[in-house]
Motif scaffolding. Structure first.
Motif, PDB file in Angstrom:
ATOM      1  N   LEU A   1      39.662  12.694 -54.771  1.00 34.81           N
ATOM      2  CA  LEU A   1      39.364  11.262 -54.981  1.00 34.81           C
ATOM      3  C   LEU A   1      40.611  10.394 -54.772  1.00 34.81           C
ATOM      4  O   LEU A   1      40.538   9.342 -54.142  1.00 34.81           O
ATOM      5  CB  LEU A   1      38.779  11.036 -56.381  1.00 34.81           C
ATOM      6  CG  LEU A   1      38.499   9.572 -56.766  1.00 34.81           C
ATOM      7  CD1 LEU A   1      37.460   8.943 -55.852  1.00 34.81           C
ATOM      8  CD2 LEU A   1      38.025   9.472 -58.215  1.00 34.81           C
ATOM      9  N   ALA A   2      41.747  10.873 -55.273  1.00 31.22           N
ATOM     10  CA  ALA A   2      42.976  10.083 -55.129  1.00 31.22           C
ATOM     11  C   ALA A   2      43.281   9.832 -53.654  1.00 31.22           C
ATOM     12  O   ALA A   2      43.605   8.705 -53.244  1.00 31.22           O
ATOM     13  CB  ALA A   2      44.142  10.792 -55.808  1.00 31.22           C
TER      14      ALA A   2
ATOM     15  N   GLU B   1      33.438  16.028 -64.319  1.00 30.57           N
ATOM     16  CA  GLU B   1      34.055  16.326 -63.023  1.00 30.57           C
ATOM     17  C   GLU B   1      34.436  15.066 -62.266  1.00 30.57           C
ATOM     18  O   GLU B   1      33.629  14.179 -62.080  1.00 30.57           O
ATOM     19  CB  GLU B   1      33.069  17.133 -62.168  1.00 30.57           C
ATOM     20  CG  GLU B   1      32.940  18.552 -62.638  1.00 30.57           C
ATOM     21  CD  GLU B   1      31.767  19.256 -61.996  1.00 30.57           C
ATOM     22  OE1 GLU B   1      31.321  18.817 -60.930  1.00 30.57           O
ATOM     23  OE2 GLU B   1      31.311  20.241 -62.586  1.00 30.57           O
ATOM     24  N   ILE B   2      35.683  15.057 -61.846  1.00 25.84           N
ATOM     25  CA  ILE B   2      36.153  13.990 -60.980  1.00 25.84           C
ATOM     26  C   ILE B   2      36.029  14.545 -59.554  1.00 25.84           C
ATOM     27  O   ILE B   2      36.382  15.697 -59.320  1.00 25.84           O
ATOM     28  CB  ILE B   2      37.636  13.668 -61.304  1.00 25.84           C
ATOM     29  CG1 ILE B   2      37.806  13.316 -62.794  1.00 25.84           C
ATOM     30  CG2 ILE B   2      38.160  12.558 -60.411  1.00 25.84           C
ATOM     31  CD1 ILE B   2      37.081  12.083 -63.272  1.00 25.84           C
ATOM     32  N   PRO B   3      35.491  13.773 -58.598  1.00 33.28           N
ATOM     33  CA  PRO B   3      35.344  14.324 -57.252  1.00 33.28           C
ATOM     34  C   PRO B   3      36.681  14.839 -56.711  1.00 33.28           C
ATOM     35  O   PRO B   3      37.710  14.189 -56.914  1.00 33.28           O
ATOM     36  CB  PRO B   3      34.865  13.124 -56.425  1.00 33.28           C
ATOM     37  CG  PRO B   3      34.342  12.149 -57.407  1.00 33.28           C
ATOM     38  CD  PRO B   3      35.061  12.389 -58.698  1.00 33.28           C
TER      39      PRO B   3
ATOM     40  N   THR C   1      41.134   9.899 -51.147  1.00 34.29           N
ATOM     41  CA  THR C   1      40.100   9.014 -50.592  1.00 34.29           C
ATOM     42  C   THR C   1      40.430   7.557 -50.890  1.00 34.29           C
ATOM     43  O   THR C   1      40.321   6.692 -50.019  1.00 34.29           O
ATOM     44  CB  THR C   1      38.723   9.345 -51.233  1.00 34.29           C
ATOM     45  OG1 THR C   1      38.522  10.753 -51.152  1.00 34.29           O
ATOM     46  CG2 THR C   1      37.596   8.633 -50.530  1.00 34.29           C
ATOM     47  N   VAL C   2      40.852   7.312 -52.136  1.00 36.32           N
ATOM     48  CA  VAL C   2      41.179   5.942 -52.533  1.00 36.32           C
ATOM     49  C   VAL C   2      42.359   5.420 -51.716  1.00 36.32           C
ATOM     50  O   VAL C   2      42.332   4.300 -51.191  1.00 36.32           O
ATOM     51  CB  VAL C   2      41.495   5.879 -54.046  1.00 36.32           C
ATOM     52  CG1 VAL C   2      42.113   4.538 -54.423  1.00 36.32           C
ATOM     53  CG2 VAL C   2      40.236   6.126 -54.869  1.00 36.32           C
ATOM     54  N   MET C   3      43.386   6.248 -51.565  1.00 34.99           N
ATOM     55  CA  MET C   3      44.566   5.803 -50.816  1.00 34.99           C
ATOM     56  C   MET C   3      44.223   5.517 -49.356  1.00 34.99           C
ATOM     57  O   MET C   3      44.662   4.517 -48.792  1.00 34.99           O
ATOM     58  CB  MET C   3      45.672   6.845 -50.924  1.00 34.99           C
ATOM     59  CG  MET C   3      46.343   6.842 -52.289  1.00 34.99           C
ATOM     60  SD  MET C   3      47.723   7.991 -52.316  1.00 34.99           S
ATOM     61  CE  MET C   3      47.217   9.137 -53.552  1.00 34.99           C
TER      62      MET C   3
ATOM     63  N   ARG D   1      41.906  -0.488 -45.195  1.00 35.13           N
ATOM     64  CA  ARG D   1      41.448  -1.856 -45.435  1.00 35.13           C
ATOM     65  C   ARG D   1      42.596  -2.858 -45.326  1.00 35.13           C
ATOM     66  O   ARG D   1      42.407  -3.963 -44.824  1.00 35.13           O
ATOM     67  CB  ARG D   1      40.800  -1.922 -46.812  1.00 35.13           C
ATOM     68  CG  ARG D   1      40.070  -3.183 -47.032  1.00 35.13           C
ATOM     69  CD  ARG D   1      38.724  -2.995 -47.656  1.00 35.13           C
ATOM     70  NE  ARG D   1      38.128  -4.322 -47.849  1.00 35.13           N
ATOM     71  CZ  ARG D   1      37.240  -4.622 -48.780  1.00 35.13           C
ATOM     72  NH1 ARG D   1      36.805  -3.686 -49.592  1.00 35.13           N
ATOM     73  NH2 ARG D   1      36.766  -5.837 -48.892  1.00 35.13           N
ATOM     74  N   SER D   2      43.778  -2.455 -45.793  1.00 37.78           N
ATOM     75  CA  SER D   2      44.900  -3.389 -45.716  1.00 37.78           C
ATOM     76  C   SER D   2      45.293  -3.646 -44.258  1.00 37.78           C
ATOM     77  O   SER D   2      45.754  -4.729 -43.926  1.00 37.78           O
ATOM     78  CB  SER D   2      46.088  -2.877 -46.529  1.00 37.78           C
ATOM     79  OG  SER D   2      46.645  -1.744 -45.921  1.00 37.78           O
TER      80      SER D   2
ATOM     81  N   PHE E   1      41.342   4.652 -48.202  1.00 38.36           N
ATOM     82  CA  PHE E   1      40.517   3.443 -48.184  1.00 38.36           C
ATOM     83  C   PHE E   1      41.385   2.190 -48.220  1.00 38.36           C
ATOM     84  O   PHE E   1      41.226   1.275 -47.413  1.00 38.36           O
ATOM     85  CB  PHE E   1      39.564   3.473 -49.388  1.00 38.36           C
ATOM     86  CG  PHE E   1      38.743   2.224 -49.555  1.00 38.36           C
ATOM     87  CD1 PHE E   1      37.551   2.062 -48.855  1.00 38.36           C
ATOM     88  CD2 PHE E   1      39.153   1.220 -50.427  1.00 38.36           C
ATOM     89  CE1 PHE E   1      36.785   0.911 -49.020  1.00 38.36           C
ATOM     90  CE2 PHE E   1      38.381   0.068 -50.590  1.00 38.36           C
ATOM     91  CZ  PHE E   1      37.209  -0.092 -49.887  1.00 38.36           C
ATOM     92  N   VAL E   2      42.328   2.173 -49.150  1.00 37.72           N
ATOM     93  CA  VAL E   2      43.183   0.993 -49.297  1.00 37.72           C
ATOM     94  C   VAL E   2      44.067   0.812 -48.066  1.00 37.72           C
ATOM     95  O   VAL E   2      44.236  -0.308 -47.566  1.00 37.72           O
ATOM     96  CB  VAL E   2      44.025   1.086 -50.588  1.00 37.72           C
ATOM     97  CG1 VAL E   2      45.066  -0.028 -50.658  1.00 37.72           C
ATOM     98  CG2 VAL E   2      43.116   1.030 -51.820  1.00 37.72           C
ATOM     99  N   ARG E   3      44.581   1.914 -47.552  1.00 39.11           N
ATOM    100  CA  ARG E   3      45.446   1.845 -46.363  1.00 39.11           C
ATOM    101  C   ARG E   3      44.664   1.242 -45.186  1.00 39.11           C
ATOM    102  O   ARG E   3      45.132   0.327 -44.521  1.00 39.11           O
ATOM    103  CB  ARG E   3      45.931   3.250 -46.015  1.00 39.11           C
ATOM    104  CG  ARG E   3      47.425   3.300 -45.741  1.00 39.11           C
ATOM    105  CD  ARG E   3      47.889   4.728 -45.521  1.00 39.11           C
ATOM    106  NE  ARG E   3      48.208   5.409 -46.773  1.00 39.11           N
ATOM    107  CZ  ARG E   3      47.777   6.627 -47.119  1.00 39.11           C
ATOM    108  NH1 ARG E   3      46.974   7.323 -46.307  1.00 39.11           N
ATOM    109  NH2 ARG E   3      48.130   7.164 -48.264  1.00 39.11           N
TER     110      ARG E   3
ATOM    111  N   GLU F   1      42.566  -6.106 -42.827  1.00 41.44           N
ATOM    112  CA  GLU F   1      42.620  -7.444 -43.410  1.00 41.44           C
ATOM    113  C   GLU F   1      43.848  -8.216 -42.918  1.00 41.44           C
ATOM    114  O   GLU F   1      43.852  -9.436 -42.977  1.00 41.44           O
ATOM    115  CB  GLU F   1      42.629  -7.382 -44.932  1.00 41.44           C
ATOM    116  CG  GLU F   1      41.464  -6.616 -45.488  1.00 41.44           C
ATOM    117  CD  GLU F   1      40.356  -7.475 -46.094  1.00 41.44           C
ATOM    118  OE1 GLU F   1      40.675  -8.502 -46.690  1.00 41.44           O
ATOM    119  OE2 GLU F   1      39.178  -7.107 -45.946  1.00 41.44           O
TER     120      GLU F   1
END
Lengths: 85, 205
Positions: free
Chosen positions: A68-69, A63-65, A71-73, A79-80, A75-77, A83
């Motif tokens: 997830l895709a 199982e993939i949470p 959540t990752v996007m 954080r960018s 996160f990156v958005r 930074e």
């Protein structure tokens, strides 16, 4: 078996990998197969080597949470943005 | 087929380098499951695996400019993801790695088996028992020195083609095969030990 000069040690340590991965020439494969058939310890070793491979296939997470895709996007958005400041 | 994948990846990489957000999102959709799966393999825990996946894509976002386009993108990114997972793993109390030499098969002077080889393969015919053994196998992989752990995880669990693994880890195909075989011999031996610990009477009954 008469012209099979391989010892169990050579068979298991040096030949088993290629015996199993299909890259071994047919004639050599047949010779080694004869060794396995005549030699119970080697046969048991082969059987459990294969069982190990099958067991490992079960380790892949099934199982993939969900989301997830996304959540990752997110996160990156986020954080960018921080930074860049 | 593999080449088509590489070509499609490269096109996405170029669009990401050009600053297209949609291209990055497509990359996330394309690879998040595989990166998660890899991270899970290293970390054995869903929460850590999810965070390592985020780290990997964050590194991708920042470092895509350093990717050499003559190489295969997925090999590069797999390495990035592996490092992200290891870096999280290092924050946890570390497991001692083992001397795999101690668990290689033993042979007599004449090259024949020195000890009996039990056949425990029947154990995996039962679904529940097989799952339990798989969980143990995961622990045994984690004990391996990284050079062995990576190849067995990538090949036998993740089923990544050998040439891609060799490229990712920057090793030759013969080195890949030799490490993989030794890693398998180690895990097989450990599985034998845990499968043969039942008292004989119980095993027979």
């Amino acid at each position: 078996m008469s012209h099979d000069e391989k010892t169990c040690k050579q068979l298991i340590l040096d030949c088993l990998f290629e015996y199993e991965d299909g890259s071994m020439p047919e004639e050599e494969h047949r010779d080694l197969q004869r060794h396995f058939e005549m030699c119970p310890p080697c046969m048991n070793f082969l059987t459990t080597y294969r069982a190990t491979g099958k067991t490992l296939k079960m380790l892949k997470p099934r199982e993939i949470p969900p989301a997830l895709a996304e959540t990752v996007m997110a996160f990156v958005r986020a954080r960018s943005k921080t930074e860049k400041r | 087929m593999v080449d088509e994948q590489a070509t499609a990846d490269l096109e996405l990489v170029r669009r990401i380098k050009a600053g297209e957000d949609e291209a990055f999102e497509e990359m996330v959709r394309r690879y998040h499951a595989r990166v998660y799966s890899l991270s899970y393999g290293v970390l054995r825990n869903a929460e850590d695996a999810e965070e390592a996946t985020q780290d990997a894509f964050w590194t991708l976002y920042r470092k895509i400019g350093t990717f050499d386009e003559s190489k295969k993108f997925f090999s590069w990114f797999y390495r990035v993801a592996l490092n992200a997972a290891y870096s999280r793993a290092r924050r946890r109390p570390s497991l001692p790695t083992v001397a795999i030499e101690d668990r290689m098969p033993r042979f007599a002077q004449d090259g024949h088996f020195a000890v009996d080889v039990p056949d425990w393969s029947v154990a995996i015919e039962d679904e529940a028992a097989a799952r339990e053994l798989a969980a143990r196998a995961g622990e045994f992989i984690a004990e391996l020195p990284p050079a062995y752990r990576d190849v067995i995880w990538m090949y036998d669990v993740e089923e990544i083609p050998s040439s891609d693994i060799a490229e990712t880890l920057e090793i030759s195909i013969p080195a890949f095969k030799s490490r993989l075989h030794r890693a398998r011999l180690y895990v097989r031996q450990r599985l034998s030990e845990v499968s043969s610990t039942r008292p004989a009477a119980e095993a027979a009954g």
